[in-house]
Scaffold this active site. Sequence first.
Site, mmCIF file in Angstrom:
data_model
loop_
_atom_site.group_PDB
_atom_site.id
_atom_site.type_symbol
_atom_site.label_atom_id
_atom_site.label_comp_id
_atom_site.label_asym_id
_atom_site.label_seq_id
_atom_site.Cartn_x
_atom_site.Cartn_y
_atom_site.Cartn_z
ATOM 1 N N GLU A 51 0.813 -1.223 0.000
ATOM 2 C CA GLU A 51 0.000 0.000 0.000
ATOM 3 C C GLU A 51 0.844 1.269 0.000
ATOM 4 O O GLU A 51 0.423 2.296 -0.548
ATOM 5 C CB GLU A 51 -0.967 -0.008 1.179
ATOM 6 C CG GLU A 51 -2.221 -0.857 0.957
ATOM 7 C CD GLU A 51 -2.004 -2.341 1.159
ATOM 8 O OE1 GLU A 51 -0.888 -2.735 1.558
ATOM 9 O OE2 GLU A 51 -2.944 -3.124 0.923
ATOM 10 N N HIS A 77 -11.335 -5.054 9.538
ATOM 11 C CA HIS A 77 -11.783 -4.863 8.155
ATOM 12 C C HIS A 77 -12.944 -3.898 8.008
ATOM 13 O O HIS A 77 -13.449 -3.732 6.900
ATOM 14 C CB HIS A 77 -12.183 -6.208 7.539
ATOM 15 C CG HIS A 77 -11.034 -7.026 7.059
ATOM 16 N ND1 HIS A 77 -9.983 -7.381 7.874
ATOM 17 C CD2 HIS A 77 -10.740 -7.569 5.856
ATOM 18 C CE1 HIS A 77 -9.114 -8.109 7.191
ATOM 19 N NE2 HIS A 77 -9.545 -8.232 5.959
HETATM 20 C C1 LIG Z 1 -2.283 -4.632 4.191
HETATM 21 C C2 LIG Z 1 -3.328 -5.421 3.491
HETATM 22 N N1 LIG Z 1 -3.542 -5.198 2.177
HETATM 23 C C3 LIG Z 1 -4.476 -5.897 1.512
HETATM 24 C C4 LIG Z 1 -5.220 -6.848 2.152
HETATM 25 C C5 LIG Z 1 -6.303 -7.608 1.390
HETATM 26 N N2 LIG Z 1 -5.871 -8.987 1.212
HETATM 27 C C6 LIG Z 1 -6.266 -9.938 2.047
HETATM 28 S S1 LIG Z 1 -5.579 -11.425 1.695
HETATM 29 C C7 LIG Z 1 -4.756 -10.766 0.371
HETATM 30 C C8 LIG Z 1 -3.885 -11.655 -0.461
HETATM 31 C C9 LIG Z 1 -2.742 -12.188 0.329
HETATM 32 O O1 LIG Z 1 -2.032 -13.103 -0.447
HETATM 33 P P1 LIG Z 1 -0.921 -13.991 0.169
HETATM 34 O O2 LIG Z 1 -0.039 -13.192 1.052
HETATM 35 O O3 LIG Z 1 -0.262 -14.722 -0.927
HETATM 36 O O4 LIG Z 1 -1.682 -15.018 1.139
HETATM 37 P P2 LIG Z 1 -2.795 -16.099 0.748
HETATM 38 O O5 LIG Z 1 -4.107 -15.406 0.862
HETATM 39 O O6 LIG Z 1 -2.496 -16.588 -0.609
HETATM 40 O O7 LIG Z 1 -2.680 -17.163 1.777
HETATM 41 C C10 LIG Z 1 -5.033 -9.425 0.228
HETATM 42 C C11 LIG Z 1 -4.482 -8.554 -0.814
HETATM 43 C C12 LIG Z 1 -4.977 -7.042 3.523
HETATM 44 N N3 LIG Z 1 -5.687 -7.926 4.246
HETATM 45 N N4 LIG Z 1 -4.020 -6.332 4.164
#
Ligand SMILES: Cc1ncc(C[n+]2csc(CCOP(=O)(O)OP(=O)(O)O)c2C)c(N)n1
Lengths: 336, 336, 329, 329
Positions: free
Chosen positions: B70, B139
Amino acid sequence: MSATEKQAKPTVTILGAIAKAYHDALAEDPKVITLGEDLADPEGGGIAKITKGLSTAFGDDRVRSTPISEQAIVGAAIGASLAGYKPVAEIMLMNFTTVCMDMIVNHAAKLRFMSGGQTNVPIVIRTMTGLGFGSGGQHCDYLESWFAHTAGIKVCAASTPEDAYGLLRSAIDDPDPVIFIENLPTYFAPMSFEMPDSSHRVPLGKAAIQREGTDVTVVSYARMANEARQAAAKAADQGISVEMIDLRTIAPWDRETVLASARKTGRVLIVHEAVKQHGVGAEIAAVIGEELFGQLKKPVKRLGGTFSPVPYSRPLESAFAPDAAAILAAITDLAS
Amino acid sequence: MSATEKQAKPTVTILGAIAKAYHDALAEDPKVITLGEDLADPEGGGIAKITKGLSTAFGDDRVRSTPISEQAIVGAAIGASLAGYKPVAEIMLMNFTTVCMDMIVNHAAKLRFMSGGQTNVPIVIRTMTGLGFGSGGQHCDYLESWFAHTAGIKVCAASTPEDAYGLLRSAIDDPDPVIFIENLPTYFAPMSFEMPDSSHRVPLGKAAIQREGTDVTVVSYARMANEARQAAAKAADQGISVEMIDLRTIAPWDRETVLASARKTGRVLIVHEAVKQHGVGAEIAAVIGEELFGQLKKPVKRLGGTFSPVPYSRPLESAFAPDAAAILAAITDLAS
Amino acid sequence: MADKQFVADSAVLLDIYKKAALLKANDERARKVILSGQIAMVYYSYRGQEIIPSVMGNVLRDDDTICTIYRGIHDMLGKGFPLRPLWAELAGRSTGSCKGKGGPMHLTYPPKGIMVTTGIVGSSAPIANGLSWAAQLDKSDRVSVCTFGDGASNIGAVHEAMNLASVWKLPTIFVCQNNLFAEHTTFEKMTGGQNVASRAEGYGMPGVRVDGNDPEAMYSAFAEAVARARAGEGPTLLECMTFRFFGHNFGDDDSYIPPAQKAAAMEADPVPHLRARLIADRVATEEELAAIEADIEAQIDDAVEFALASPWPEPDDLRFDVFETEIAA
Amino acid sequence: MADKQFVADSAVLLDIYKKAALLKANDERARKVILSGQIAMVYYSYRGQEIIPSVMGNVLRDDDTICTIYRGIHDMLGKGFPLRPLWAELAGRSTGSCKGKGGPMHLTYPPKGIMVTTGIVGSSAPIANGLSWAAQLDKSDRVSVCTFGDGASNIGAVHEAMNLASVWKLPTIFVCQNNLFAEHTTFEKMTGGQNVASRAEGYGMPGVRVDGNDPEAMYSAFAEAVARARAGEGPTLLECMTFRFFGHNFGDDDSYIPPAQKAAAMEADPVPHLRARLIADRVATEEELAAIEADIEAQIDDAVEFALASPWPEPDDLRFDVFETEIAA
Ligand SMILES: Cc1ncc(C[n+]2csc(CCOP(=O)(O)OP(=O)(O)O)c2C)c(N)n1
Ligand SMILES: Cc1ncc(C[n+]2csc(CCOP(=O)(O)OP(=O)(O)O)c2C)c(N)n1
Ligand SMILES: [Mg+2]
Ligand SMILES: [Mg+2]
């Protein structure tokens, strides 16, 4: 008239009081630990030298300098607190909380609640702010209203050495996260106070009536409380009796004390260095307006920083925040 | 009675209006660009599919998916805006602004001022929030009061498709940074509004009087404005005439419209989903108290989220924020 | 990065020296002016780090952009910040580039591509990426540079920015000026891996550690990074080794710097070294360089005078430049 | 990391399977319970990623701590989260571990060292370091683990935490579960360098990319990282390659996952593979495993029943657990 200020007492500084509180807390409780940028003795004990001597006295394990990584700093404090420690994290300047708000707001403030009380986060975040040194737009903001709006974290600030000592010790004792705001321009001023002994505490949530009065209530905190004290003294010369309240704990603030005084005087001025709009004064004014509807003699008045970033140039910087003269003018206006 | 809601009009959703505003802005001005997580079509056009089709229509250069970073997202928007672009950055949820507050507050909001007007930052940060889906403590926060307290950035939120369209277009047109708050639970509700044509704008800083009335003024925004509209309709059935104001722009808020209405009714209720304490309602109540001292019939009343993190469990989540029933109760109380 | 296709010829070296001499003189004047009480300001001396920005200034064009930091006046002078609006801003006057609102930590001068000066460690990097994105959109070959310190390499914003620059193949050059200290903390104590440049590999971009006090090495590394960026080949991380001669900021007790380390660094002062070399190599004569230096002093004299004679801003100015439209009084 | 001194013997593999079977069954039940409408919740399926936390659970002790994420129920079950308070929390009941206040994204269970579950990408890492610092202060050899996704490796907090862990030699194990997607974005598109483990070198710590679906490889890498941490040798970054079989969260349209990639991953489902191997190697019989699985189903039945029969929290509960002392009514 402030009794404490008029007596001949030894001269101490707020900086000295904070340093002693820190030292006493580390000496009394092995669970107290601290971290921050430049904090340890090889790094000179911090840019204001508040922590000088601590790492030598209590060891490199408990008193740690860190990389410039505020998220890592607050995160480490949170984690250690979850394991039973009482970490004091220094975020050098309050503006740098903007790079670790997630840790403070989404984690420190919420973990007790989100875990249903299974965990708690007894950390203190010490942070400095305030104008007066021409450091401009990114080094002087007072952001306490952000944290006051955040359920689960407390905020305090002292305007005297005794309160600085007592609040910091109470903040460290507290089972929940506390932001302890310091003000560079008031660090060094010698003040006529005794250096408190190690049992001294100022309870969180309790304001100080620094001067009793009957005409106008002035509510303030941090450096503005010093300005307000000066203004109150001058007002007395003009025959206006000011009741001067230093909130000390900004969140949760002491409604009882403020409302009792406002009920008595019917005239209230709230002063802070933070931008006036949406500052802490708004909540206080709103509560007074609701609780004392029809009982006030004048509308609640607020003074605060102008609606702009903090400017660099001296005349602009001086115009940004209220000072004793502006406070006195507001008091006179209210009392008229 | 809301004239707009009662006529038979085509059914559109807020989501559809935002998507159209986005599309029209990109189509009309090659300087409009956008970035955010999962935003482009290979990523499905965003988790709510608001941006679906944009990268295909306007190219991968102008419509970009990003890593989960971000600070990098807002920083890139700021930088591109300094070079003459009008970037729209999506921060998926408002709580994630906590990881990029430095970019928003210390940079986007301050660069115009700190540069003495040499540069400006015409970016829009779209971000979603609000409870209703059981997503718990990290959230759902409404953090608009933080930004309202920050000089140099504007904040708006819509409760109707027309306003969503008009505000987003105005935000993109605006030469200064704007936070555009969206609300997931209101995205999909079909509403009886025409889809605005591409010339439609809602000026920033101008509230909407969604229903005229004489007994009680209700000031609200975002999802709470929908609840307030329902409450106002019910109040009408009870013979209470509610003037219903949707702020639309939360900062700077429309003092004139609010004060004029408050002067007329003498009774004001402010409602937001954000935690009540130190929320935007505090500033509004403080200003009304100051400006209309002695002219109100009742103390200004505020409804907001409880002083706690947003809870997970349904009964707790429902208890957290005001709803139409609570608003109606407050209206009735004020009118009594 | 082995092939040194970018070689600083004597004209380049002379230009680098001219810039370095200006930077050095300006820093000396700044400290003098503070000491004399003529201007009160928060000041971060860059003395000892002059070669890096002098090289950058030589290689970059006016339309290339830079995002720098509180310790950044050298970067800005290298990039062409004119002296009068600079000094007037330092003095907080209304004739300053930022009308006195920004000050030494937030100097800005868009005509020379000096877009952002930040006081928040690491924040220059994400914004530089946006300027690079704009260059891509404009189909321009201009580049953007962000400068930051060794300490800043450990903060989140820099990490995020380097990764984004790599995946977007942005023309961003990450210039870490490694002066071995972050405030009072040593590089070794705070840096896992003891090397900033080596982190670039993890992002899939070239990373080069270079002697930032050696004009030829610095030129070669920087010019290559710029050429790659202009050619659309993406970002580069340069770790430019250097040293600051004084404390973190003016007035800082610098006793934490080991005296021997400091003495050795000052002994190796890169500006007189380059000067001596230009004379030895007959690129310029002592007289020519002395004339250049005298001219620099005269320009600084003029700028300081201009600044001190300029009017202060008015309190009412606070209502302007918050937004495009003024704040109501 | 070449010497494989940590070898999973058959007892270990059987234990890993028991855990993996529990995790798989629990995920299946969770999706079923949502579909049936019995419990409404935001749910992030980890189906396909079971081996990683099963190995972690085998190696870790109860006093070792873990900070995990929204997609973390597998991590927590592996670490020993009991089923009744888990399911009651998922159902939002007052008997849940967090009294219904936390929910699926904020599950906590300190008796088993499950200290933080976060919904903010990357935030698990800085907090895990603090738990490690406490272990150092306690002169305990316990370790702390943080798990995060491939997408999270690009966020600032993770960078800061890895650097701090390295310079403080903390017993933190950074477990990146690389399932090749972050929400809808592919690993390749967002990751400069196309490799998370390789970033460790830049921090001066070991980084290992391991097949997280291979119990033996995973065991060997994880046990070695834990041994290093317990011995005071500092942190390790493990990039555990895996795949999630379903969309980002329950209800997500997963059409962005190439069908062939998904089919291949499901074909290689690590849980039945391990099962078949245990039988082939005569570590356990079909009957023994079936009995284990039946027992798991019965335990889950019990927990879901318990949850659904439990009382809801009261609105007044909002006044508690904000601070130690309640908020005034
Ligand atoms: C700081 C932040 N930015 C965006 C999000 C929204 N978000 C939730 S899960 C996710 C994807 C995360 O991907 P990854 O780290 O690969 O973990 P996975 O869900 O694949 O286990 C996003 C962008 C968040 N929760 N926190
Ligand atoms: C986010 C943030 N944290 C802390 C500071 C305080 N601070 C200012 S300069 C500095 C040291 C920076 O060191 P380095 O990056 O090496 O740059 P240098 O000053 O050596 O040029 C620190 C800690 C800051 N400005 N911003
Ligand atoms: Mg440095
Ligand atoms: Mg992933």
